[in-house]
Design an enzyme around this catalytic site. Sequence first.
Site, PDB file in Angstrom:
ATOM      1  N   GLY A 138       0.802  -1.227   0.000  1.00 62.06           N
ATOM      2  CA  GLY A 138       0.000   0.000   0.000  1.00 62.06           C
ATOM      3  C   GLY A 138       0.828   1.267   0.000  1.00 62.06           C
ATOM      4  N   HIS A 142       4.244   2.226  -7.903  1.00 65.35           N
ATOM      5  CA  HIS A 142       3.258   1.138  -7.817  1.00 65.35           C
ATOM      6  C   HIS A 142       2.329   1.165  -9.035  1.00 65.35           C
ATOM      7  CE1 HIS A 142       3.892   1.560  -3.301  1.00 65.35           C
ATOM      8  NE2 HIS A 142       4.080   0.275  -3.492  1.00 65.35           N
ATOM      9  N   HIS A 196       2.351   5.032  -4.831  1.00 64.71           N
ATOM     10  CA  HIS A 196       2.941   6.169  -5.533  1.00 64.71           C
ATOM     11  C   HIS A 196       3.031   5.764  -6.996  1.00 64.71           C
ATOM     12  CE1 HIS A 196       6.487   3.649  -5.395  1.00 64.71           C
ATOM     13  NE2 HIS A 196       6.425   3.624  -4.083  1.00 64.71           N
ATOM     14  N   GLU A 197       3.588   6.650  -7.798  1.00 66.56           N
ATOM     15  CA  GLU A 197       3.637   6.417  -9.238  1.00 66.56           C
ATOM     16  C   GLU A 197       4.369   5.095  -9.578  1.00 66.56           C
ATOM     17  OE1 GLU A 197       1.854   8.005 -11.358  1.00 66.56           O
ATOM     18  OE2 GLU A 197       2.713   7.012 -13.113  1.00 66.56           O
ATOM     19  N   MET A 222      11.299   6.256  -6.162  1.00 67.28           N
ATOM     20  CA  MET A 222      10.010   6.370  -5.471  1.00 67.28           C
ATOM     21  C   MET A 222       9.862   5.235  -4.473  1.00 67.28           C
ATOM     22  SD  MET A 222       7.309   7.762  -8.196  1.00 67.28           S
ATOM     23  CE  MET A 222       7.703   9.197  -9.185  1.00 67.28           C
ATOM     24  N   ASP A 264      13.757  -2.889  -5.565  1.00 72.70           N
ATOM     25  CA  ASP A 264      14.098  -3.905  -4.567  1.00 72.70           C
ATOM     26  C   ASP A 264      14.792  -5.056  -5.309  1.00 72.70           C
ATOM     27  OD1 ASP A 264      12.874  -2.658  -2.217  1.00 72.70           O
ATOM     28  OD2 ASP A 264      11.017  -2.933  -3.323  1.00 72.70           O
ATOM     29  N   GLY A 273       9.134  -4.527  -8.753  1.00 75.21           N
ATOM     30  CA  GLY A 273      10.004  -3.414  -9.134  1.00 75.21           C
ATOM     31  C   GLY A 273      11.476  -3.754  -8.920  1.00 75.21           C
ATOM     32  N   GLN A 274      12.317  -3.225  -9.819  1.00 74.09           N
ATOM     33  CA  GLN A 274      13.764  -3.460  -9.699  1.00 74.09           C
ATOM     34  C   GLN A 274      14.397  -2.620  -8.597  1.00 74.09           C
ATOM     35  OE1 GLN A 274      14.776  -2.806 -13.824  1.00 74.09           O
ATOM     36  NE2 GLN A 274      15.147  -4.984 -14.122  1.00 74.09           N
TER      37      GLN A 274
HETATM   38  O1  PAF Z   1       7.876  -5.071  -1.967  1.00 74.83           O
HETATM   39  C1  PAF Z   1       6.936  -5.088  -1.157  1.00 74.83           C
HETATM   40  O2  PAF Z   1       6.126  -4.170  -1.086  1.00 74.83           O
HETATM   41  C2  PAF Z   1       6.780  -6.287  -0.218  1.00 74.83           C
HETATM   42  O3  PAF Z   1       8.015  -6.793   0.151  1.00 74.83           O
HETATM   43  C3  PAF Z   1       5.893  -7.402  -0.810  1.00 74.83           C
HETATM   44  C4  PAF Z   1       6.503  -7.993  -2.062  1.00 74.83           C
HETATM   45  C5  PAF Z   1       4.511  -6.843  -1.148  1.00 74.83           C
HETATM   46  C6  PAF Z   1       5.730  -8.524   0.205  1.00 74.83           C
HETATM   47  O4  PAF Z   1       5.106  -8.077   1.378  1.00 74.83           O
END
Ligand code: PAF
Length: 302
Positions: A31, A37, A34-35, A184, A150, A147-148
Amino acid sequence: MLLCRTIAELRRQVAAERAAGCSIGFVPTMGAFHEGHLELMRAAGRSCDVVVVSLFVNPTQFDRRADLERYPRIETDDARLARSAGVEVLFAPSVQEIYPAGFATSVHVAGLGDVLEGQHRPGHFAAVCTVVAKLLSIVSPDVAVFGQKDAQQLAVIHRMVSDLNLPVRIEAHPTVRENDGLAMSSRNRRLSPDDRRRAVALPRALAAAAAAIERGERDWSDIRNGVFESAGGEVDFEYLEALDPSTFSPVDAFGSNAVLLAAAAHVGDVRLIDNLLAQPTLATEPPAGSESDRYSTSKEAI
Ligand code: PAF
């Protein structure tokens, strides 16, 4: 857009979409959209007919209770934004729905999940993998988009999906950045105006290290020390590492292979992570553009 709170409701909806011949794209989130997501949601929509987004602040992946408590929870705004990005189903379960009494299973990706973020935040990736494995089993998507930003999480999930033969294709989406280069993140909204100004030292440090490698500098500890010095204490680095992008093992002799530069830094009481790919083969030519140009667009792949 349909809001599902229970696993049974979500499964019924996915089964109905499948019966209608639709493919399912999935974006797991915590949750505070932001842009970045919204880009993942749009990417899932380009790959599949129906997009399911999960909104679940996974308590087990926070190493500090205060961090979990401070994590932004703005479900009404999130639902509005998800709808605007074309999401058909928002799955927002309770903690009890995901972790009922007696829950005892954990998924641990050894090696890759134990280094870097895994070392600084013990148990973090087991918690992420467990919840992602569970969400993939509940949603049973054709494609899941991550997303890259992470980068290590993405690598760990790729490993888990491959090792467990999970029937899903993982799609990676480039890091989405603010105009000044800051990646972001839901955590950015917790930065004070002054900390927000200082936070840009993190992507600038990565860009400076990448530029040094691409210029042909070869001594990583010299590069890192130089970067720390020019960051001038704006942010407090927890780590800044040069890594093999597939194994996440440290690289100190640069050859022709791409190097993943990954960093975590504290700005005020907010912990930020970021990463950037450097390509040492560019050593014979000056890098394209200046260090700050590297972030002149809002989207930048690692
Ligand atoms: O990247 C995230 O937001 C979280 O680690 C995820 C993948 C939703 C797992 O809770």
